[in-house]
Design an enzyme around this catalytic site. Sequence first.
Site, PDB file in Angstrom:
ATOM      1  N   LYS A 148      -4.566  14.832 -10.945  1.00 35.97           N
ATOM      2  CA  LYS A 148      -3.828  16.080 -10.765  1.00 35.97           C
ATOM      3  C   LYS A 148      -4.696  17.272 -11.177  1.00 35.97           C
ATOM      4  CE  LYS A 148       0.586  15.811 -11.864  1.00 35.97           C
ATOM      5  NZ  LYS A 148       1.659  15.615 -12.863  1.00 35.97           N
ATOM      6  N   ARG A 166       1.758  19.187 -18.176  1.00 31.25           N
ATOM      7  CA  ARG A 166       1.862  18.062 -17.244  1.00 31.25           C
ATOM      8  C   ARG A 166       0.773  17.040 -17.527  1.00 31.25           C
ATOM      9  NH1 ARG A 166       1.122  21.127 -11.628  1.00 31.25           N
ATOM     10  NH2 ARG A 166       2.279  19.338 -10.773  1.00 31.25           N
ATOM     11  N   GLY A 214       6.060   8.756 -12.325  1.00 31.00           N
ATOM     12  CA  GLY A 214       7.214   8.584 -13.195  1.00 31.00           C
ATOM     13  C   GLY A 214       6.891   8.002 -14.561  1.00 31.00           C
ATOM     14  N   MET A 274       4.978   9.394 -17.063  1.00 36.52           N
ATOM     15  CA  MET A 274       4.994  10.351 -18.156  1.00 36.52           C
ATOM     16  C   MET A 274       5.688  11.617 -17.687  1.00 36.52           C
ATOM     17  SD  MET A 274       1.219   9.584 -19.572  1.00 36.52           S
ATOM     18  CE  MET A 274       0.601   9.319 -17.948  1.00 36.52           C
ATOM     19  N   ARG A 327      -2.501  15.390  -3.428  1.00 35.77           N
ATOM     20  CA  ARG A 327      -3.197  14.108  -3.561  1.00 35.77           C
ATOM     21  C   ARG A 327      -3.199  13.442  -2.192  1.00 35.77           C
ATOM     22  NH1 ARG A 327       1.572  11.823  -7.273  1.00 35.77           N
ATOM     23  NH2 ARG A 327       3.214  12.134  -5.778  1.00 35.77           N
ATOM     24  N   HIS A 356       0.747 -28.335   5.641  1.00 37.09           N
ATOM     25  CA  HIS A 356       0.693 -28.519   7.090  1.00 37.09           C
ATOM     26  C   HIS A 356       1.501 -27.432   7.803  1.00 37.09           C
ATOM     27  CE1 HIS A 356       2.264 -30.218  10.899  1.00 37.09           C
ATOM     28  NE2 HIS A 356       1.008 -30.607  11.039  1.00 37.09           N
ATOM     29  N   ARG A 409      -9.220 -27.367  18.310  1.00 40.24           N
ATOM     30  CA  ARG A 409      -8.970 -28.688  17.721  1.00 40.24           C
ATOM     31  C   ARG A 409      -8.334 -29.597  18.758  1.00 40.24           C
ATOM     32  NH1 ARG A 409      -6.949 -25.336  12.731  1.00 40.24           N
ATOM     33  NH2 ARG A 409      -6.483 -24.088  14.556  1.00 40.24           N
ATOM     34  N   ARG A 464     -14.168 -28.984  19.012  1.00 44.87           N
ATOM     35  CA  ARG A 464     -14.491 -29.981  18.001  1.00 44.87           C
ATOM     36  C   ARG A 464     -13.995 -31.345  18.471  1.00 44.87           C
ATOM     37  NH1 ARG A 464     -11.770 -29.357  12.243  1.00 44.87           N
ATOM     38  NH2 ARG A 464      -9.948 -30.107  13.376  1.00 44.87           N
ATOM     39  N   GLU A 470     -19.452 -29.246   6.616  1.00 46.38           N
ATOM     40  CA  GLU A 470     -18.261 -29.258   5.771  1.00 46.38           C
ATOM     41  C   GLU A 470     -18.305 -30.298   4.674  1.00 46.38           C
ATOM     42  OE1 GLU A 470     -14.826 -30.158   8.212  1.00 46.38           O
ATOM     43  OE2 GLU A 470     -16.054 -31.298   9.608  1.00 46.38           O
ATOM     44  N   SER A 479     -21.356 -24.629  12.156  1.00 46.50           N
ATOM     45  CA  SER A 479     -20.136 -23.893  11.865  1.00 46.50           C
ATOM     46  C   SER A 479     -19.584 -24.421  10.547  1.00 46.50           C
ATOM     47  CB  SER A 479     -19.124 -24.095  12.992  1.00 46.50           C
ATOM     48  OG  SER A 479     -17.919 -23.450  12.655  1.00 46.50           O
ATOM     49  N   THR A 483     -15.042 -24.344   5.958  1.00 50.39           N
ATOM     50  CA  THR A 483     -14.978 -24.080   4.519  1.00 50.39           C
ATOM     51  C   THR A 483     -13.725 -24.652   3.858  1.00 50.39           C
ATOM     52  OG1 THR A 483     -14.195 -21.882   5.115  1.00 50.39           O
ATOM     53  CG2 THR A 483     -16.483 -22.089   4.404  1.00 50.39           C
ATOM     54  N   CYS A 499     -15.553 -21.395  10.440  1.00 50.22           N
ATOM     55  CA  CYS A 499     -14.278 -21.564  11.127  1.00 50.22           C
ATOM     56  C   CYS A 499     -13.171 -22.015  10.190  1.00 50.22           C
ATOM     57  CB  CYS A 499     -14.406 -22.504  12.318  1.00 50.22           C
ATOM     58  SG  CYS A 499     -14.855 -24.181  11.834  1.00 50.22           S
ATOM     59  N   TYR A 553     -21.182 -15.229  13.366  1.00 50.46           N
ATOM     60  CA  TYR A 553     -19.782 -14.966  13.706  1.00 50.46           C
ATOM     61  C   TYR A 553     -18.832 -15.561  12.682  1.00 50.46           C
ATOM     62  CZ  TYR A 553     -19.354 -19.804  15.332  1.00 50.46           C
ATOM     63  OH  TYR A 553     -19.324 -21.170  15.390  1.00 50.46           O
TER      64      TYR A 553
HETATM   65  P1  ADP Z   1       4.961  14.425 -11.520  1.00 53.78           P
HETATM   66  O1  ADP Z   1       3.598  13.916 -11.762  1.00 53.78           O
HETATM   67  O2  ADP Z   1       6.039  13.538 -12.022  1.00 53.78           O
HETATM   68  O3  ADP Z   1       5.154  14.892 -10.118  1.00 53.78           O
HETATM   69  P2  ADP Z   1       4.571  17.172 -12.203  1.00 53.78           P
HETATM   70  O4  ADP Z   1       3.692  17.524 -13.342  1.00 53.78           O
HETATM   71  O5  ADP Z   1       3.957  17.315 -10.872  1.00 53.78           O
HETATM   72  O6  ADP Z   1       5.116  15.710 -12.450  1.00 53.78           O
HETATM   73  O7  ADP Z   1       5.845  18.098 -12.358  1.00 53.78           O
HETATM   74  C1  ADP Z   1       7.174  17.769 -12.101  1.00 53.78           C
HETATM   75  C2  ADP Z   1       7.809  18.862 -11.225  1.00 53.78           C
HETATM   76  O8  ADP Z   1       7.697  20.141 -11.850  1.00 53.78           O
HETATM   77  C3  ADP Z   1       7.134  18.984  -9.889  1.00 53.78           C
HETATM   78  O9  ADP Z   1       8.106  19.226  -8.922  1.00 53.78           O
HETATM   79  C4  ADP Z   1       6.256  20.184 -10.049  1.00 53.78           C
HETATM   80  O10 ADP Z   1       6.030  20.829  -8.827  1.00 53.78           O
HETATM   81  C5  ADP Z   1       7.052  21.053 -10.994  1.00 53.78           C
HETATM   82  N1  ADP Z   1       6.155  21.894 -11.756  1.00 53.78           N
HETATM   83  C6  ADP Z   1       5.169  21.516 -12.571  1.00 53.78           C
HETATM   84  N2  ADP Z   1       4.508  22.557 -13.075  1.00 53.78           N
HETATM   85  C7  ADP Z   1       5.120  23.663 -12.590  1.00 53.78           C
HETATM   86  C8  ADP Z   1       4.891  25.049 -12.723  1.00 53.78           C
HETATM   87  N3  ADP Z   1       3.895  25.517 -13.480  1.00 53.78           N
HETATM   88  N4  ADP Z   1       5.702  25.882 -12.068  1.00 53.78           N
HETATM   89  C9  ADP Z   1       6.704  25.406 -11.309  1.00 53.78           C
HETATM   90  N5  ADP Z   1       6.976  24.121 -11.127  1.00 53.78           N
HETATM   91  C10 ADP Z   1       6.182  23.235 -11.758  1.00 53.78           C
HETATM   92 MG    MG Z   2       4.016  16.052  -9.155  1.00 52.01          MG
END
Ligand code: ADP
Ligand code: MG
Length: 927
Positions: A25, A96, A105, A107, A342, A459, A565, A621, A792, A811, A814, A879, A899
Amino acid sequence: MDTMQKYVFAFEEGDGKNKKLLGGKGANLCEMTQIGLNVPPGFVITTEACLAYLDDPQRHLPPGLMDQVRDQMRLLEQKTGKGFGDPDNPLLVSVRSGSAISMPGMMDTILNLGLNSDTLQGVIQATGDPRFAYDSYRRFIQLFGKVALGVADTLFDEAFEAVKESAHAKQDVDLSADDLRQVCDRFLQIVEEQTGRPFPCDPYEQLEIAIKAVFNSWMGKRAVDYRKQFNITPDMANGTAVNVVTMVFGNRGNDSATGVGFTRNPATGENKLYGEYLVNAQGEDVVAGIRTPKPLDYLRVEMPELADQLEELRNKLEAHYREVQDFEFTIERGRLYCLQTRNGKMNTVALVRTSVEMEREGLITKEQALLRIPPESLEQMLFPRLDPNAKAEPVAQGLAASPGAASGIAVFDADRAEQLGKGQGLKVILVREETKPEDIHGFFASVGILTSRGGKTSHAAVVARGMGKPCVAGAEGISVDVERREARVGLTSFKEGDVITIDGTTGKVYLGEIPTVEPEFTPELNTLLGWADELSRLRVKANADTPDDARRARRYGAVGIGLARTERMFNAVDRLPIVIEMIVAETAEQRRAALDRLLPMQRQDFYELFEVMSPHPVTIRLLDPPIHEFLPDEHVLERELKELRALAQVAGGLGVLANAASLIHAPEGVRLEVERAHRMIDPAVVEEAIAKKAAMLKKVRALYETNPMLGHRGVRLGMTFPEIYQMQIRAILEAAAECAKAGIEVHPQIMVPQVCTVQELRKVKQYVADIHAEVQARYGKPVDFKFGTMIEVVRACMRADSLAEEAEFFSFGTNDLTQATFSFSREDAENKFLPLYNQSGLLQDNPFEVLDVKGVGKLMKLAVEWGRSVKPDLEVGICGEHGGHPRSIAFCHEVGLNYVSCSAPRVPVARLAAAHAALKAQATHNL
Ligand code: ADP
Ligand code: MG
Ligand code: MG
């Protein structure tokens, strides 16, 4: 302290390529800032700082870190014209997390940090919107309380609900500024009760606590489990970075919004912006499902100018990253900000389409287009899949033995499958405990196979894969009762005629019919695989036994058959009796008579294969399995014999009765009845049947072997029953001659299985030479062919140089070579100890799935070297099942094979893998 390590990088200065240091990020926020996209000002604290912090038993932030943070905060204040903690014009930030590998999800993010009772007033003044201010505050207290201070979320939720109730509010948005102020007060109280300290108001204290919390979350249970689950090792991602980003507000009214977008449609690949947004909302709201977001198409209606800006953002992102992007954006009062990007995760259809289109648009090269796609994933495109929208609960879980999904009525034996499937044209699924070669006609008649025993190389699995039919094997939760024609699964059961659905891609079994979606071999895939063929050195052939297989293999781009075969041809219903006759023959003459009847059939088989594959080569074969595999089962024979003997006694009894009746002048009617019954069970016929069965039983017992796989099979059959091999050789060469006569270009390759000495090979070669001379003379035309051997057994590898004197091609088989190298019997290994070996790291992979490069591969390498030392142009292929496995294919490329040959459905996978192998080898070469 000028030697102090730099832990903090402004978005303007961080290296956008260094995801290990800045997290995915953070690196992308830097990169986007530097290419001029509108990212809110911010900075990244490195993963190194995280590791230093976690290393310290006292859990102090590394020295100097907070100073660097303060410096950066001051820069943010300059850029934004706001002050962190300034009650008149407060700067708020988000904190973040983000490691090198995205862990969705895992952290939590803290939004609106910097709020306290003073700065809150500033927000109210600056926005004139107290409701917005209190809403932001309560979100901050809850997130900070939960993420940074460890206060249970439920306490906040309960308090929130209580206020909602007393305010008679149905939804969050119904709450007034006053209600929300109450919520904030209550939340502050909760934090104090739970932590024994007042909620921290000093923004810098808030910031420091938040940074530590993000660092600590790296070692939290959720994150640790996630890394374990997805095999994320420290060299892939170590520690999390912290991103501090100026808040922008999508919840500032109807000219504000927040959303997520894909630069192209991740489900279809269509080159069109795809995503959702919410007006007047903050980040998490879109994913949280509080309100239903609108499709991005609609933005053009609501905010046309911003739709243009978003389109521009999309183009810039793609032009820069040259990859489909998944991004987050926020619109604050008509201004667009990008908050994250990303690489987009797509399904294979979309991956293939975008690859081809992005190459055409000049965004990426052919090489990049190919390397973007994991070869394995192409399988998804070639099999019917269960409709992803269908909701159904599986009743059993087996092994994903052969991919694809199918629904049909359950039948419990091969004959029944043939009657109902072929005979009545019903869709049937063959359900067995396990399958045997004599069930083959049932496979042909079924749309899928389900077994309750056996592994991925049983089989059933191997045959189903070869035919490209879905198979779930080893579904142990199912107990099959063939006699009663039903199967029990837990508390329910299904009978013959009941519809079931199997998914060989996941190994799941369902009751009833579940809709499937048909495979899509798109024009884009054809284009892409065409590029793959241009760039790869390995050719891809197919393992195919029937014209149908061969046709499919061609459609998928195979340039020849690497393994046909012949035993599969012997198992056909019209052949098996003749084959049995041939086996039980007492004299060479009898045997020849049976073979004479088989010859035209085999010739026809080969003719059809040649015709379908022309002008590509077809490798056949010679007969490989031990011949007793074609004979009936010993126990079945014993039982039948017992029944016949009982019948003979009855017949004998009737005979006595008939005599007595005629002697004692019994009434005419009685006498006739007895005589008729006697005639119906003709003792002579019964005796003959008994003799035949007894002879068969004797033969079966005589042919019994303790270790059939290491027994009388392969070229050994060719030595002891030369007539069999000679018939097959004749059929091949005559079919080739017939093709030549019909103007069809053919290149047959005659391949001898299980060879371990050069003498064996020489002997078969002599059969070939004699028959070839004769056939050519008879047809008056040259017949082209090649002669070669499978490699073989270990001795064949060791004697590769001398075998190469007689063979034009090698051939590698394996499957057998792996068994021979490990001295593991495949079935026993996979059913008994291999899972444990793999789990406990005694062996890294299942060598029957992933070629054991270190052992088996070494033998192969030696055999190639020694073989080519004698015959430099020796053609070498593989093969075994490994021939369709990308990692094994890479190895085959490395050791200079010509091949690989694999089952038809793996051909596209192998073509792409062969290109990957060539491109990667080139890349290492260029280093
Ligand atoms: P995750 O990795 O779970 O997506 P993010 O760090 O991207 O977590 O943030 C969670 C939400 O908060 C996302 O929708 C992101 O766009 C929003 N967000 C994060 N930082 C800001 C910011 N500085 N201003 C507005 N929205 C933010
Ligand atoms: Mg995000
Ligand atoms: Mg989140």
